[in-house]
Scaffold this active site. Structure first.
Site, PDB file in Angstrom:
ATOM      1  N   HIS A   1      15.068  62.744  22.484  1.00 34.06           N
ATOM      2  CA  HIS A   1      14.981  62.343  21.077  1.00 34.06           C
ATOM      3  C   HIS A   1      14.213  63.346  20.214  1.00 34.06           C
ATOM      4  O   HIS A   1      13.714  62.989  19.152  1.00 34.06           O
ATOM      5  CB  HIS A   1      14.351  60.956  20.933  1.00 34.06           C
TER       6      HIS A   1
ATOM      7  N   HIS B   1      26.573  56.246  26.824  1.00 32.51           N
ATOM      8  CA  HIS B   1      26.744  56.011  25.381  1.00 32.51           C
ATOM      9  C   HIS B   1      27.081  57.306  24.653  1.00 32.51           C
ATOM     10  O   HIS B   1      26.657  58.399  25.045  1.00 32.51           O
ATOM     11  CB  HIS B   1      25.525  55.326  24.761  1.00 32.51           C
TER      12      HIS B   1
ATOM     13  N   GLU C   1      24.299  52.620  21.281  1.00 33.47           N
ATOM     14  CA  GLU C   1      23.182  52.283  22.169  1.00 33.47           C
ATOM     15  C   GLU C   1      21.838  52.531  21.506  1.00 33.47           C
ATOM     16  O   GLU C   1      20.882  51.773  21.702  1.00 33.47           O
ATOM     17  CB  GLU C   1      23.287  53.104  23.464  1.00 33.47           C
ATOM     18  N   GLU C   2      21.741  53.591  20.713  1.00 30.39           N
ATOM     19  CA  GLU C   2      20.450  53.964  20.145  1.00 30.39           C
ATOM     20  C   GLU C   2      19.946  52.957  19.125  1.00 30.39           C
ATOM     21  O   GLU C   2      18.735  52.795  18.950  1.00 30.39           O
ATOM     22  CB  GLU C   2      20.538  55.359  19.505  1.00 30.39           C
TER      23      GLU C   2
ATOM     24  N   GLU D   1      22.231  56.933  31.896  1.00 29.04           N
ATOM     25  CA  GLU D   1      21.185  57.531  31.068  1.00 29.04           C
ATOM     26  C   GLU D   1      20.643  58.755  31.812  1.00 29.04           C
ATOM     27  O   GLU D   1      20.824  58.892  33.026  1.00 29.04           O
ATOM     28  CB  GLU D   1      20.066  56.523  30.836  1.00 29.04           C
TER      29      GLU D   1
ATOM     30  N   ASP E   1      20.905  63.038  26.460  1.00 26.68           N
ATOM     31  CA  ASP E   1      20.901  61.625  26.077  1.00 26.68           C
ATOM     32  C   ASP E   1      21.936  61.370  24.987  1.00 26.68           C
ATOM     33  O   ASP E   1      21.623  61.439  23.819  1.00 26.68           O
ATOM     34  CB  ASP E   1      19.503  61.224  25.593  1.00 26.68           C
TER      35      ASP E   1
END
Length: 415
Positions: free
Chosen positions: A385, A114, A177-178, A202, A143
């Site tokens: 994140h 992504h 995606e998030e 991922e 990510d």
């Protein structure tokens, strides 16, 4: 894309072969050409990673997502891929990318990554790509921009080898995606159904791991209606929606089941507007994670049942469960994919750890339509994140090797 809503007979045969343990074993010695190419490509791969990380591409930020898409598409076109783009769900103006390579074999392999991150505009300028003490830092470095890079360079090595023993390799790049979107969900499930296996890119886990199961996600919403009144002069004339919401949070927060890996955590609470007014409305939202799909049905029913027990008379309480991504369960098929991947990594004298994740991902959508799926093929990293998110520089070449050889072994298993 062919036969968008039917699985091929080849896919069924592949699933059967995995269940019977007939996947081809990886050789004990490393493939010297793949290993050499992966090592030689590492500096170049890091340069591409730097370029992508230094572009803000938070979910919904169309200018940055368009830049990431353009760079990625240019790389994939150089490899001979045909490109299709699909608009995201309005009002999001970003687009998803589906790149396709055709070969001469039988296997249909789906790669997914992504382009979006969780970081807001300005993050790239504030924290540009840097390497310190063997770790690369920057927004989205692992990510999932590391996953994009791993996919591109695995395909470059296959091109160098003139390896075409697959029928089709599809590289799907999700723009949201998030946050998730209806368009992305429909696209992933449609594309996945035409493939025999899905490898999701991922990030690799901090212990150098793959992800064999993921929890599904949902949002529990509790709405409370009360009655407003003056908080100082006549509080008893009101019906305090905030207090009732607090009561509901405490009792509904106990609906998790540790044995089944089900969690429910209230994370958002809104009530009232003025400190001197008894609030007549309140809303509370909870993050729900489940390892098995039937737990979503159970949570939905229990929310309604338990919330009937109210603390404040004459308030109205309603609940609903908004379902997100389904769980990705560990299966006999995914276990066989794990064994294949561990054999390949063993060629380098490295050991893959295998784990599950409470986080949902696009891999769950592919698994939900019955396609054997394994996750975590991106670059290894940690602190996902957060502003401290990092990628292990020394994992770049081994991870490119792993993905390249996985495609080769899967192709061989379909002959």
């Amino acid at each position: 894309m062919t036969q968008p809503f039917s699985r091929s007979a080849l896919a069924s045969a592949f699933a059967l072969s995995l269940a019977m343990g007939v996947a081809l074993p990886a050789s004990a010695a490393p493939d010297q050409q793949v290993q050499t190419d992966a090592q030689n490509y590492q500096p170049e791969a890091l340069k591409l990673l730097e370029k992508l990380v230094n572009i803000d591409s938070g979910s919904g930020y169309e200018p940055g997502l368009a830049q990431v898409s353009d760079i990625t598409v240019d790389e994939l076109k150089k490899l001979g891929a045909t490109i299709e783009t699909f608009p995201n769900t309005a009002p999001d103006k970003s687009s998803h990318v589906v790149a396709t390579l055709k070969g001469t074999g039988k296997a249909k392999i789906l790669l997914m990554a992504h382009m979006d991150t969780v970081f807001k505009e300005g993050s790239a300028a504030a924290r540009p790509f840097t390497i310190k003490d063997g770790r690369a830092y920057g927004p989205g470095v692992m990510d999932d921009k590391g996953g994009i890079v791993a996919g591109i360079y695995a395909l470059k090595i296959l091109k160098n080898l003139n390896f075409k023993d697959y029928a089709q390799i599809t590289f799907l790049l999700d723009a949201s995606e998030e946050t998730g979107s209806e368009a992305a969900t429909a696209l992933i499930q449609k594309v996945a159904k035409t493939h025999d296996v899905t490898l999701n890119l991922e990030p690799g886990r901090p212990a150098d791991g793959l992800v064999v199961w993921r929890k599904g996600s949902a949002t529990a919403v509790v709405d409370v209606k009360g009655k407003a009144s003056h908080a100082g002069v006549a509080p008893d004339l009101g019906r305090n929606a905030a207090m009732e919401a607090a009561h509901q949070i405490l009792q509904l927060g106990k609906l998790g089941d540790a044995e089944k890996k089900t969690t429910i955590n209230f994370t958002v609470i809104n009530a009232g507007e003025r400190v001197n007014v008894i609030p007549d409305q309140a809303t509370a939202k909870a993050d729900v994670r489940v390892a098995v799909p039937e737990e979503l049905d159970r949570i939905e029913k229990d929310l309604a049942r338990v919330s009937a027990d109210k603390m404040i008379p004459e308030t109205e309480v309603s609940t609903k469960l908004i379902r997100g991504l389904p769980p990705m369960p560990q299966t006999a098929e995914s276990d066989k994919l794990v064994a294949m991947a561990q054999g390949i990594y063993g060629e380098l004298g490295r050991k893959l750890t295998i784990e599950g994740s409470g986080g949902a991902a696009d891999a769950s959508l592919a698994a939900a339509v019955g396609v054997p799926t394994l996750d975590g093929f991106g670059i290894v990293g940690g602190n996902i994140h957060t502003p401290e998110e990092y990628a292990e520089v020394d994992s770049v070449a081994p991870r490119i090797y792993l993905l390249t050889r996985m495609i080769m072994e899967l192709s061989a298993a379909h002959k």
